[in-house]
Scaffold this motif. Structure first.
Motif, mmCIF file in Angstrom:
data_model
loop_
_atom_site.group_PDB
_atom_site.id
_atom_site.type_symbol
_atom_site.label_atom_id
_atom_site.label_comp_id
_atom_site.label_asym_id
_atom_site.label_seq_id
_atom_site.Cartn_x
_atom_site.Cartn_y
_atom_site.Cartn_z
ATOM 1 N N PRO A 1 0.836 -1.209 0.000
ATOM 2 C CA PRO A 1 0.000 0.000 0.000
ATOM 3 C C PRO A 1 0.870 1.257 0.000
ATOM 4 N N SER A 2 0.306 2.352 -0.470
ATOM 5 C CA SER A 2 1.091 3.584 -0.619
ATOM 6 C C SER A 2 1.737 4.038 0.683
ATOM 7 N N ALA A 3 1.053 3.844 1.815
ATOM 8 C CA ALA A 3 1.609 4.289 3.103
ATOM 9 C C ALA A 3 2.909 3.575 3.451
ATOM 10 N N HIS B 1 5.674 4.759 -1.095
ATOM 11 C CA HIS B 1 6.215 6.113 -1.254
ATOM 12 C C HIS B 1 5.275 7.188 -0.741
ATOM 13 N N GLY B 2 4.212 6.781 -0.063
ATOM 14 C CA GLY B 2 3.352 7.693 0.679
ATOM 15 C C GLY B 2 2.623 8.750 -0.121
ATOM 16 N N LEU B 3 2.382 9.864 0.558
ATOM 17 C CA LEU B 3 1.577 10.953 -0.002
ATOM 18 C C LEU B 3 2.224 11.636 -1.197
ATOM 19 N N GLY C 1 4.735 10.234 -3.409
ATOM 20 C CA GLY C 1 5.336 9.434 -4.466
ATOM 21 C C GLY C 1 6.852 9.497 -4.364
ATOM 22 N N PRO D 1 1.936 10.169 -6.418
ATOM 23 C CA PRO D 1 1.488 10.262 -5.026
ATOM 24 C C PRO D 1 0.390 9.243 -4.703
ATOM 25 N N GLN D 2 0.389 8.774 -3.493
ATOM 26 C CA GLN D 2 -0.621 7.860 -2.951
ATOM 27 C C GLN D 2 -0.852 6.632 -3.826
ATOM 28 N N MET D 3 0.212 6.082 -4.387
ATOM 29 C CA MET D 3 0.087 4.955 -5.313
ATOM 30 C C MET D 3 0.621 3.665 -4.692
ATOM 31 N N PRO D 4 -0.232 2.638 -4.574
ATOM 32 C CA PRO D 4 0.284 1.325 -4.177
ATOM 33 C C PRO D 4 1.217 0.816 -5.275
#
Length: 107
Positions: free
Chosen positions: A78-80, A83-85, A87, A94-97
Motif C-alpha cells: 500500500p502507498s503508506a 512512497h506515501g503521499l 510518491g 502520489p498515494q500509489m500502491p
C-alpha cells in the motif's frame, strides 16, 4: 493488518525463511497497479540489502518476511508503506500502491 498482500507463484524447493537482519539479494520489477513498470533489476541490477536495516520501502522489508530464500512472488505494498503521499518524485505518483515481482536468490 498492514495492507501488504503477497502471492508466492513459485515456491523454493528449500530455503530459509527471511528474517530481520538477513542479507537478501533479489531480481525485481516494481510496477503500478495498472502494470506500468517503474523500476527493474533488468535496468538497475539486482538489489542486495539487509532486511529492516536499509533505506528502501518499509513495505518490502515487511513483505519479504512472508517469503523464503529462493521464492518467486508478487508483493503488493500500500502507498503508506511504499512512497506515501508524495510518491518518489520520479516514476511513482502520489498515494500509489506498488507491486513488486521478486525472485529471491537462494543463498
Amino acid at each position: 493488518a498492514s495492507g501488504i498482500r503477497y502471492h508466492v507463484y513459485k515456491p523454493a524447493a528449500a530455503g530459509d525463511s527471511i528474517k530481520p537482519g538477513m542479507l537478501v539479494t533479489m531480481n525485481f520489477t516494481v510496477s503500478l497497479l495498472d502494470g506500468t513498470v517503474c523500476y527493474s533489476s533488468a535496468q538497475e541490477g539486482k538489489k542486495s540489502f539487509v532486511v529492516e536495516e536499509e533505506r528502501i520501502e518499509s513495505g518490502i522489508h515487511r513483505g519479504l518476511q512472508y517469503l523464503k530464500k529462493g521464492d518467486k512472488a508478487l508483493i503488493m505494498i500500500p502507498s503508506a508503506l511504499a512512497h506515501g503521499l508524495l510518491g518518489d518524485f520520479d516514476k511513482i505518483p502520489p498515494q500509489m500502491p506498488i507491486v513488486y515481482n521478486v525472485k529471491i536468490d537462494p543463498n
